[in-house]
Design a protein around this motif. Structure first.
Motif, PDB file in Angstrom:
ATOM      1  N   TYR A 221       0.829  -1.209   0.000  1.00 52.72           N
ATOM      2  CA  TYR A 221       0.000   0.000   0.000  1.00 52.72           C
ATOM      3  C   TYR A 221       0.863   1.259   0.000  1.00 52.72           C
ATOM      4  O   TYR A 221       0.495   2.276  -0.600  1.00 52.72           O
ATOM      5  CB  TYR A 221      -0.929   0.008   1.208  1.00 52.72           C
ATOM      6  N   GLN A 256      -7.043  -8.052  -1.406  1.00 56.92           N
ATOM      7  CA  GLN A 256      -7.806  -7.486  -0.293  1.00 56.92           C
ATOM      8  C   GLN A 256      -7.648  -5.976  -0.200  1.00 56.92           C
ATOM      9  O   GLN A 256      -8.604  -5.259   0.115  1.00 56.92           O
ATOM     10  CB  GLN A 256      -7.427  -8.141   1.043  1.00 56.92           C
ATOM     11  N   LEU A 257      -6.447  -5.463  -0.518  1.00 56.22           N
ATOM     12  CA  LEU A 257      -6.243  -4.019  -0.535  1.00 56.22           C
ATOM     13  C   LEU A 257      -6.926  -3.384  -1.734  1.00 56.22           C
ATOM     14  O   LEU A 257      -7.503  -2.297  -1.631  1.00 56.22           O
ATOM     15  CB  LEU A 257      -4.751  -3.698  -0.562  1.00 56.22           C
ATOM     16  N   THR A 259      -9.617  -4.363  -3.339  1.00 57.21           N
ATOM     17  CA  THR A 259     -11.061  -4.301  -3.134  1.00 57.21           C
ATOM     18  C   THR A 259     -11.435  -3.139  -2.224  1.00 57.21           C
ATOM     19  O   THR A 259     -12.363  -2.374  -2.510  1.00 57.21           O
ATOM     20  CB  THR A 259     -11.567  -5.616  -2.525  1.00 57.21           C
ATOM     21  N   THR A 260     -10.698  -2.988  -1.129  1.00 56.94           N
ATOM     22  CA  THR A 260     -10.977  -1.894  -0.194  1.00 56.94           C
ATOM     23  C   THR A 260     -10.744  -0.543  -0.839  1.00 56.94           C
ATOM     24  O   THR A 260     -11.553   0.384  -0.709  1.00 56.94           O
ATOM     25  CB  THR A 260     -10.101  -2.034   1.059  1.00 56.94           C
ATOM     26  N   GLU A 261      -9.627  -0.408  -1.548  1.00 55.62           N
ATOM     27  CA  GLU A 261      -9.287   0.868  -2.166  1.00 55.62           C
ATOM     28  C   GLU A 261     -10.299   1.239  -3.243  1.00 55.62           C
ATOM     29  O   GLU A 261     -10.694   2.410  -3.367  1.00 55.62           O
ATOM     30  CB  GLU A 261      -7.875   0.799  -2.762  1.00 55.62           C
ATOM     31  N   GLN A 262     -10.739   0.262  -4.033  1.00 58.29           N
ATOM     32  CA  GLN A 262     -11.734   0.540  -5.060  1.00 58.29           C
ATOM     33  C   GLN A 262     -13.051   0.982  -4.440  1.00 58.29           C
ATOM     34  O   GLN A 262     -13.729   1.875  -4.950  1.00 58.29           O
ATOM     35  CB  GLN A 262     -11.931  -0.696  -5.933  1.00 58.29           C
ATOM     36  N   HIS A 263     -13.401   0.351  -3.325  1.00 54.65           N
ATOM     37  CA  HIS A 263     -14.627   0.740  -2.633  1.00 54.65           C
ATOM     38  C   HIS A 263     -14.519   2.164  -2.105  1.00 54.65           C
ATOM     39  O   HIS A 263     -15.452   2.967  -2.245  1.00 54.65           O
ATOM     40  CB  HIS A 263     -14.904  -0.229  -1.482  1.00 54.65           C
ATOM     41  N   LEU A 264     -13.381   2.508  -1.509  1.00 51.24           N
ATOM     42  CA  LEU A 264     -13.188   3.861  -0.995  1.00 51.24           C
ATOM     43  C   LEU A 264     -13.187   4.883  -2.125  1.00 51.24           C
ATOM     44  O   LEU A 264     -13.742   5.977  -1.990  1.00 51.24           O
ATOM     45  CB  LEU A 264     -11.869   3.939  -0.219  1.00 51.24           C
ATOM     46  N   SER A 267     -16.725   5.320  -3.290  1.00 54.72           N
ATOM     47  CA  SER A 267     -17.472   6.086  -2.292  1.00 54.72           C
ATOM     48  C   SER A 267     -17.102   7.554  -2.347  1.00 54.72           C
ATOM     49  O   SER A 267     -17.959   8.433  -2.196  1.00 54.72           O
ATOM     50  CB  SER A 267     -17.201   5.532  -0.888  1.00 54.72           C
TER      51      SER A 267
END
Length: 367
Positions: A221, A256-257, A259-264, A267
């Motif tokens: 990251y 896993q990173l 997916t989270t980053e794309q979601h953020l 958003s």
């Protein structure tokens, strides 16, 4: 890497460990090149483990052996998820233990991020308790709940982690050049250099397996973060070009990173669109219609519309209040009397305390 035993290091930590517990959060990703001589670090007991073993009775009781055999037969051994109702540090009351130490079916320590979280959970109490106490708690948990060789491996890995924490303090204390501290390019270069030094320190301290387990996601990251910062500083790219490069770097993140980053990211874009809709609307009702088109549910739309209407009403009351104050100011009242009249007008136009607070802020230019 030659290591000082935990017992010896305990006397070094009362000042140093407290200062560096929160100081190793900088992340950076480089090619993994852990030295081969560190690859077996976890598989061998450290001096601290040997010293700890020497303080125990040379013969275990039959009951202890029976408990160990039972644990091995019932599945992989692991540390508990709680310290009970009276933990050794008051700040841990009512909490579950972050992470865990676990042995596999062969009695070997499972090396993953849970181990680092487990260490940090106990080390976070330093300052509230002594470093010696926090370290001893980790050792007690390992010796009590894990079979050999996993308990010795856990203590060896703790030894390395403490050595890393201590050595990282020097990296974290690197000072910026005051004359260039405000330059974004210089800040980025200095951050990259510091994170690269931490990566090299980790490679020299840990086995490649422990290095990846403890810091792999952070370093991935950090590489993404530094790359995106560098892209934003470039003047030869259009906004579309910058976005395309940032997206490419985002796609290189571990799943896993990513997916989270794309979601953020999604958003953030959604929130920006909703904010723009509110700012561009000619009325609260128009803002509500645009928000509904952007997917905001009915309850959310109603709450925003009601808030905007309240703000409109407040703004109108404030204009009436300011006009009344201006009339009083032109009447020739003395300053003391004018201040009293202003407070009376404030009470009259804004009977609610919160509204009076907002009015005062607006009078100061902050509302």
């Amino acid at each position: 890497m030659k290591r000082t035993s935990i017992e010896a290091r305990r006397w070094l930590f009362p000042g140093a460990l407290s200062a560096i517990l929160a100081g190793s959060g900088l992340w950076y990703g480089l090619t993994d090149n852990a030295p081969s001589q560190a690859s077996s670090a976890v598989s061998k007991p450290t001096q601290s483990a040997i010293l700890a073993d020497s303080t125990r009775p040379s013969q275990e009781s039959g009951e202890q052996r029976g408990l160990e055999n039972l644990a091995q037969e019932s599945g992989p051994a692991t540390t508990p998820d709680s310290l009970g109702p009276q933990p050794f540090a008051a700040s841990l009351s009512g909490t579950e233990i972050d992470g865990a130490l676990t042995a596999d079916d062969n009695g070997e320590l499972v090396i993953n991020l849970q181990v680092r979280d487990f260490f940090d959970y106990f080390l976070s109490t330093v300052g509230e308790v002594s470093p010696e106490t926090a370290i001893q708690q980790i050792e007690t948990m390992a010796r009590t709940h894990l079979p050999e060789p996993s308990s010795a491996q856990a203590m060896a890995l703790l030894d390395e982690y403490l050595a890393y924490k201590q050595a990282s303090l020097q990296v974290m204390q690197t000072r910026l050049d005051p004359a260039r501290a405000g330059e974004p390019a210089y800040q980025l270069a200095a951050l990259g250099d510091a994170l690269a030094q931490l990566k090299q320190l980790r490679s020299a301290t840990f086995s490649s397996e422990a290095h990846r387990a403890f810091f792999g996601l952070e370093e991935a990251y950090s590489e993404y973060t530094l790359a995106t910062l560098a892209i934003q500083q470039r003047t030869d790219l259009s906004e579309q070009g910058k976005q395309a490069l940032v997206q490419w770097h985002r796609n290189q993140l571990p799943e896993q990173l990513r997916t989270t980053e794309q979601h953020l990211h999604a958003s953030s874009r959604q929130q920006q669109a909703r904010t723009a809709a509110i700012e561009s609307a000619s009325s609260p009702e128009e803002a509500g219609r645009q928000l509904a088109e952007l997917g905001v549910n009915q309850q959310g739309v109603e709450s925003v519309v009601n808030y905007l209407k309240q703000r409109e009403h407040f703004d109108q009351r404030f204009e009436d209040f300011r006009e009344a104050v201006d009339r009083e100011a032109s009447s020739g009242l003395a300053d003391a009397d004018l201040e009293k009249q202003r407070e009376a007008l404030l009470e009259r136009h804004f009977p609610q305390p919160q509204d009076r607070t907002w009015a005062r802020l607006k009078m100061l230019g902050n509302g």
